[in-house]
Design a protein around this motif. Sequence first.
Motif, short mmCIF file in Angstrom:
data_model
loop_
_atom_site.label_atom_id
_atom_site.label_comp_id
_atom_site.label_asym_id
_atom_site.label_seq_id
_atom_site.Cartn_x
_atom_site.Cartn_y
_atom_site.Cartn_z
N SER A 193 0.85 -1.19 0.00
CA SER A 193 0.00 0.00 0.00
C SER A 193 0.88 1.23 0.00
O SER A 193 2.07 1.18 0.37
CB SER A 193 -0.91 0.02 1.24
N PRO A 215 -0.23 -3.79 -4.95
CA PRO A 215 -1.15 -4.33 -3.93
C PRO A 215 -1.22 -5.85 -3.97
O PRO A 215 -0.70 -6.50 -4.89
CB PRO A 215 -2.49 -3.71 -4.33
N ASP A 347 -6.01 3.46 -0.40
CA ASP A 347 -5.74 2.77 -1.66
C ASP A 347 -6.96 1.98 -2.12
O ASP A 347 -7.06 1.60 -3.29
CB ASP A 347 -4.57 1.79 -1.50
N ASP A 350 -12.39 5.25 -2.32
CA ASP A 350 -12.54 6.65 -2.74
C ASP A 350 -13.68 7.22 -1.91
O ASP A 350 -14.86 6.89 -2.13
CB ASP A 350 -12.87 6.73 -4.24
N SER A 394 -13.83 -0.48 -9.58
CA SER A 394 -12.65 0.06 -8.90
C SER A 394 -11.73 -1.04 -8.39
O SER A 394 -10.52 -1.02 -8.64
CB SER A 394 -13.09 0.96 -7.73
N VAL A 395 -12.28 -2.02 -7.69
CA VAL A 395 -11.42 -3.06 -7.12
C VAL A 395 -10.90 -4.01 -8.19
O VAL A 395 -9.80 -4.55 -8.07
CB VAL A 395 -12.13 -3.84 -5.99
N GLU A 397 -10.04 -3.18 -11.25
CA GLU A 397 -8.92 -2.49 -11.88
C GLU A 397 -7.68 -2.49 -11.01
O GLU A 397 -6.55 -2.66 -11.49
CB GLU A 397 -9.33 -1.05 -12.20
N ARG A 398 -7.86 -2.36 -9.70
CA ARG A 398 -6.72 -2.22 -8.80
C ARG A 398 -6.20 -3.55 -8.26
O ARG A 398 -4.99 -3.72 -8.10
CB ARG A 398 -7.10 -1.34 -7.60
N PHE A 399 -7.12 -4.49 -7.96
CA PHE A 399 -6.72 -5.64 -7.15
C PHE A 399 -6.99 -7.00 -7.77
O PHE A 399 -6.71 -8.02 -7.12
CB PHE A 399 -7.45 -5.58 -5.79
N SER A 403 -4.41 -8.18 -12.90
CA SER A 403 -3.83 -6.84 -12.84
C SER A 403 -2.57 -6.82 -11.98
O SER A 403 -1.55 -6.25 -12.35
CB SER A 403 -4.87 -5.86 -12.29
N ARG A 407 1.70 -6.40 -13.04
CA ARG A 407 2.59 -5.40 -12.46
C ARG A 407 3.86 -6.07 -11.92
O ARG A 407 4.96 -5.53 -12.04
CB ARG A 407 1.86 -4.64 -11.35
#
Length: 417
Positions: A193, A215, A347, A350, A394-395, A397-399, A403, A407
Amino acid sequence: MKTVIINRSDTTGGAAVVSRRLMEALRDCGVDARMIVAEKRSDSPYVEMAGSRRAIQRAFLAERLKIFAANGLRRSTLFKIDTASDGLPLWKHPLVKEADIICLGWINQGMLSFGGLEKLARTGKPIVWTMHDMWNMTGICHHAGSCPGFRNRCGDCRPLLGKLASASDISGSVWKKKQRLYSGGAFHFVAVSNWLKERAEASSLLSGQPLSVIPNPFPMPTDFRRIPADDGLFHILMGAARLDDPIKGLPLLAGATRVLAEKYPEKAARMRLVTFGDIKDPHALDGFGIQHRHIGRLTGQQEIAQAYSGADMVVSTSLYENLPGTLVEGQAFGCVPVSFLRGGQADIIDHGKTGILVDFDDSADIAAENFADGIIQGMELASDPQTAGRMLRSVTERFSAGSVARRYISLFNRLLS
């Protein structure tokens, strides 16, 4: 590309679960990823033991006995301290020898010693060290809390060593070993984070070290359908591996529910709190101001999905968290998250769009009132039909596993080149 992930377990604890998820996600992306563990409870063919059970137990007990002597025989802090004094010869393990990239996770409790870490560094292979807590940047603790020692140098560790604390205690000596280990520049650290990254950059040990933020991966539901409870109540979910761990702030949640009952009686009457996880003290579940049901430990993805799919909100009153997974999982299943901003929650959430972030206060009464108000705001957000879709996007895309794996692969390629 061959990658080996070293973590003490493949199932027990948050670091174990996300490390195994990472291995599986990397494999799905074409990486030959495998794990080395000291405790294997899954049936995965890609997870191998770090050594014989006798060798694992010997290293574990040797480190614990040294800590027990150094902390004045205090059982209360025995497992809050790790020193990497003893470990297993993993530099000899076939998976390490075959790997192009070595990934370290939670390697404490006799898994790797400083000597073993130095020998891994001497292989010349890129080593990525994912930090699941603050141990890499402190002397001996996993969470510094309000202690500022990690910003300068550790030593005189009264919270964990009591009357045996001194400038030359084990927190200071282990800090020096970490400083020497990191000076070789063999490790690329990953914070799960941005909050943990900021703590690392402010620390005396990791300031200036190579550092990325990636993440943890989380499974995303593919055919999820909400199953509203048939009691007409607004269901609030809170869970943890050990629910009454002081870090989880359960008394603050109880205080918040009492505020709800007093300040918002009509809405409180339509609420039910559902908790899950192990409990050591049954009385920890006393004193809630709204209806409450405890469902015990959840085992398996099906039970987890069932708990989230019947809830409207997921909450966290933790005093500090690196990246609280229940908030990610809750959003994926349509539960509005409400949490104190005491770690990596920003993180995940929002504020006002995909959840509510609540201001913490050192006064328990003020913190509880703030959290009760946050729950009311979360109820309003849950009533917006657009919220669930916004949270899932949202989650994902991030987690999502893919994804996060991509990374890591990008980082691996950069280090190998």
